[in-house]
Design a protein around this motif. Sequence first.
Motif, mmCIF file in Angstrom:
data_model
loop_
_atom_site.group_PDB
_atom_site.id
_atom_site.type_symbol
_atom_site.label_atom_id
_atom_site.label_comp_id
_atom_site.label_asym_id
_atom_site.label_seq_id
_atom_site.Cartn_x
_atom_site.Cartn_y
_atom_site.Cartn_z
ATOM 1 N N ALA A 377 0.848 -1.202 0.000
ATOM 2 C CA ALA A 377 0.000 0.000 0.000
ATOM 3 C C ALA A 377 0.881 1.250 0.000
ATOM 4 C CB ALA A 377 -0.942 -0.006 1.194
ATOM 5 N N LEU A 378 2.040 1.180 0.642
ATOM 6 C CA LEU A 378 2.970 2.319 0.594
ATOM 7 C C LEU A 378 3.543 2.468 -0.824
ATOM 8 C CD1 LEU A 378 4.929 1.839 3.980
ATOM 9 C CD2 LEU A 378 2.894 3.244 3.555
ATOM 10 N N GLU A 379 3.719 1.337 -1.503
ATOM 11 C CA GLU A 379 4.164 1.406 -2.913
ATOM 12 C C GLU A 379 3.083 2.094 -3.759
ATOM 13 O OE1 GLU A 379 5.864 -2.251 -4.505
ATOM 14 O OE2 GLU A 379 5.260 -1.745 -6.542
ATOM 15 N N MET A 380 1.825 1.770 -3.492
ATOM 16 C CA MET A 380 0.721 2.420 -4.224
ATOM 17 C C MET A 380 0.737 3.928 -3.974
ATOM 18 S SD MET A 380 -2.274 -0.384 -3.395
ATOM 19 C CE MET A 380 -3.690 0.478 -4.059
ATOM 20 N N ALA A 381 0.987 4.301 -2.718
ATOM 21 C CA ALA A 381 1.007 5.734 -2.372
ATOM 22 C C ALA A 381 2.141 6.444 -3.123
ATOM 23 C CB ALA A 381 1.182 5.898 -0.857
ATOM 24 N N GLN A 382 3.306 5.794 -3.189
ATOM 25 C CA GLN A 382 4.437 6.403 -3.909
ATOM 26 C C GLN A 382 4.123 6.517 -5.397
ATOM 27 O OE1 GLN A 382 8.430 4.723 -2.408
ATOM 28 N NE2 GLN A 382 6.941 3.464 -1.339
ATOM 29 N N ASN A 383 3.484 5.475 -5.967
ATOM 30 C CA ASN A 383 3.122 5.523 -7.387
ATOM 31 C C ASN A 383 2.139 6.658 -7.648
ATOM 32 O OD1 ASN A 383 3.069 1.875 -7.897
ATOM 33 N ND2 ASN A 383 4.762 3.285 -7.773
ATOM 34 N N SER A 384 1.185 6.860 -6.731
ATOM 35 C CA SER A 384 0.182 7.916 -6.920
ATOM 36 C C SER A 384 0.821 9.291 -6.891
ATOM 37 C CB SER A 384 -0.885 7.847 -5.828
ATOM 38 O OG SER A 384 -1.582 6.653 -5.934
ATOM 39 N N GLU A 385 1.802 9.476 -6.009
ATOM 40 C CA GLU A 385 2.423 10.805 -5.966
ATOM 41 C C GLU A 385 3.659 10.884 -6.866
ATOM 42 O OE1 GLU A 385 3.230 11.697 -1.813
ATOM 43 O OE2 GLU A 385 5.073 10.524 -1.817
ATOM 44 N N ARG A 386 3.939 9.819 -7.605
ATOM 45 C CA ARG A 386 5.060 9.760 -8.557
ATOM 46 C C ARG A 386 6.389 10.104 -7.901
ATOM 47 N NH1 ARG A 386 2.673 8.800 -13.351
ATOM 48 N NH2 ARG A 386 0.546 9.506 -13.588
ATOM 49 N N LEU A 387 6.567 9.536 -6.727
ATOM 50 C CA LEU A 387 7.813 9.747 -5.982
ATOM 51 C C LEU A 387 8.299 8.403 -5.440
ATOM 52 C CD1 LEU A 387 6.888 12.902 -3.848
ATOM 53 C CD2 LEU A 387 8.458 12.826 -5.791
ATOM 54 N N SER A 388 9.582 8.358 -5.055
ATOM 55 C CA SER A 388 10.118 7.164 -4.399
ATOM 56 C C SER A 388 10.685 7.567 -3.053
ATOM 57 C CB SER A 388 11.253 6.561 -5.220
ATOM 58 O OG SER A 388 10.780 6.149 -6.453
ATOM 59 N N TRP A 389 10.295 6.845 -2.038
ATOM 60 C CA TRP A 389 10.797 7.151 -0.691
ATOM 61 C C TRP A 389 12.067 6.345 -0.427
ATOM 62 C CZ3 TRP A 389 5.397 5.924 1.874
ATOM 63 C CH2 TRP A 389 4.462 6.859 1.422
ATOM 64 N N SER A 390 12.857 6.808 0.549
ATOM 65 C CA SER A 390 14.094 6.105 0.900
ATOM 66 C C SER A 390 13.758 4.797 1.629
ATOM 67 C CB SER A 390 14.949 6.973 1.820
ATOM 68 O OG SER A 390 14.288 7.107 3.068
ATOM 69 N N PHE A 391 14.732 3.899 1.657
ATOM 70 C CA PHE A 391 14.557 2.636 2.385
ATOM 71 C C PHE A 391 14.196 2.931 3.849
ATOM 72 C CE2 PHE A 391 15.713 -0.999 4.884
ATOM 73 C CZ PHE A 391 15.430 -2.089 4.088
ATOM 74 N N GLU A 392 14.922 3.885 4.431
ATOM 75 C CA GLU A 392 14.731 4.182 5.859
ATOM 76 C C GLU A 392 13.308 4.672 6.112
ATOM 77 O OE1 GLU A 392 17.380 5.154 4.031
ATOM 78 O OE2 GLU A 392 18.727 3.664 4.941
ATOM 79 N N LYS A 393 12.793 5.491 5.199
ATOM 80 C CA LYS A 393 11.455 6.043 5.403
ATOM 81 C C LYS A 393 10.402 4.923 5.342
ATOM 82 C CE LYS A 393 8.150 9.385 3.566
ATOM 83 N NZ LYS A 393 7.929 10.622 2.836
#
Length: 444
Positions: A377-393
């Motif tokens: 679901a966090l991957e879906m959120a990143q895809n929706s905002e077209r961003l990639s979060w760090s591993f740590e985040k």
Amino acid sequence: MSYVDEIIEKVVKENPAEPEFHQAVKEVLESLRIVVDANEEKFRRDALLERLVNPERQIKFRVPWVDDNGQVHVNTGYRVQFNSAIGPYKGGLRLHPSVNLGIIKFLGFEQIFKNSLTGLPIGGGKGGADFDPKGKSDREIMAFCQSFMLELYKYIGADTDVPAGDIGTGAREIGYMFGQYKRIRGLFEGVLTGKGLSFGGSLARTEATGYGLLYITEEMLKCHGQSLEGKTVTVSGAGNVAIYAVEKAQQLGAKVVTVSDSCGWAYDPNGIDVKALKEIKEEKRQRLTEYQKYRPNSEYHEGKGVWNVKSDIALPCATQNELDLEDAKALVANGVIAVCEGANMPTTLEATKYLQENGIYFIPGKAANAGGVATSALEMAQNSERLSWSFEKVDAKLKAIMIDLFHNIENAAKKYGFDGNYVVGANIAGFEKVVDAMNAQGIV
Ligand code: NDP
């Protein structure tokens, strides 16, 4: 007859030859009895349980593909869209010869409550095929995945249904399926999770289920005045969940002494060498018999046996019903204090009951392995905002979700007078949110 018993009877009668689905429904409804009995009149009038145990939609389709010798094979594909009350359907695709409608329905049903427990807006679904990826060439895997998606694409989408990996479906299979979806639909969207990092995947998704399992185990132990530090742990399985469970357990100071696959198991008294395990399973896709070549002091045994090894904590991470009553008795006799499920429904109902009656801390899969779908679901959120979060985040969010989840199920169990019963707690906490959403949306 009580409403719960009536529905269990109906499910068994109306879904013949689906024992795993019956088992999952029984496990959930038995532990919801206290909530259902208190609302029986309203729930009956609204046919709430009938709506809960009947998937919104179940799709079954033919998957023809051609092997490297020109031979055509036909497999059966499935997608069960179980419940979309709290969000788009979400759940993995299992590729294994044992797959049938009953297995997919049990997994989809469990997924409703698991997804609800994550606190994220995702409904429950599951799919797969009776295809065996073992021993197939890359081209054959691609041919199967493309044919599978040629039908599945009609039913999925970033806002409708977002499948992911499961047994037999890893990064390679998700890549082929994503490529085919994009080609057919002409859409680059987050329709699958578990994608490669170069095309919308999330850092920490690969590790998430195994890491999440250890975060919740550590939190539970902490609440009982214990920790993983210095504990001996037995793990079954040697796939995605097992590998990262071993890795995180060892990072948290435990010693993991076993892993297994469908042929046998390895015992390493000095602690499993994760690097060797990854090389054997993730890179070379070999059997566990190879492990001894890396660790000459380890032992390899054919067949089952992990649960006979003395340990403090047992983490079943392979498949359903792999830990039965005899295994539970062996674990208790050997002084285990906790069993936390990395796989889906790996413990039989009788074994669960025995463990609980003997005071073993037991966290069911729908809570303990929810870190995988939560990170999806966090991957879906990143895809929706077209961003990639760090591993740590991502990892920090995963950890926070698992800790919250634990307290949520612990509190639900306490509220209904089942202190320490995390099966009841998980089912009630997962159910309450879904029922609230179903009620608010009317009879649909
Ligand atoms: P993998 O395919 O990566 O690994 C599965 C492991 O279990 C392999 O070692 C496999 O051995 C073994 N296994 C599978 N079937 C059997 C069987 N019938 N008897 C004995 N061993 C078996 O799958 P995952 O690690 O992804 O999944 C493991 C479990 O975790 C499943 O129940 C899955 O539904 C659940 N799960 C997975 C999540 C994920 O993010 N991956 C999320 C939540 C739950 P072999 O290689 O010999 O077949």
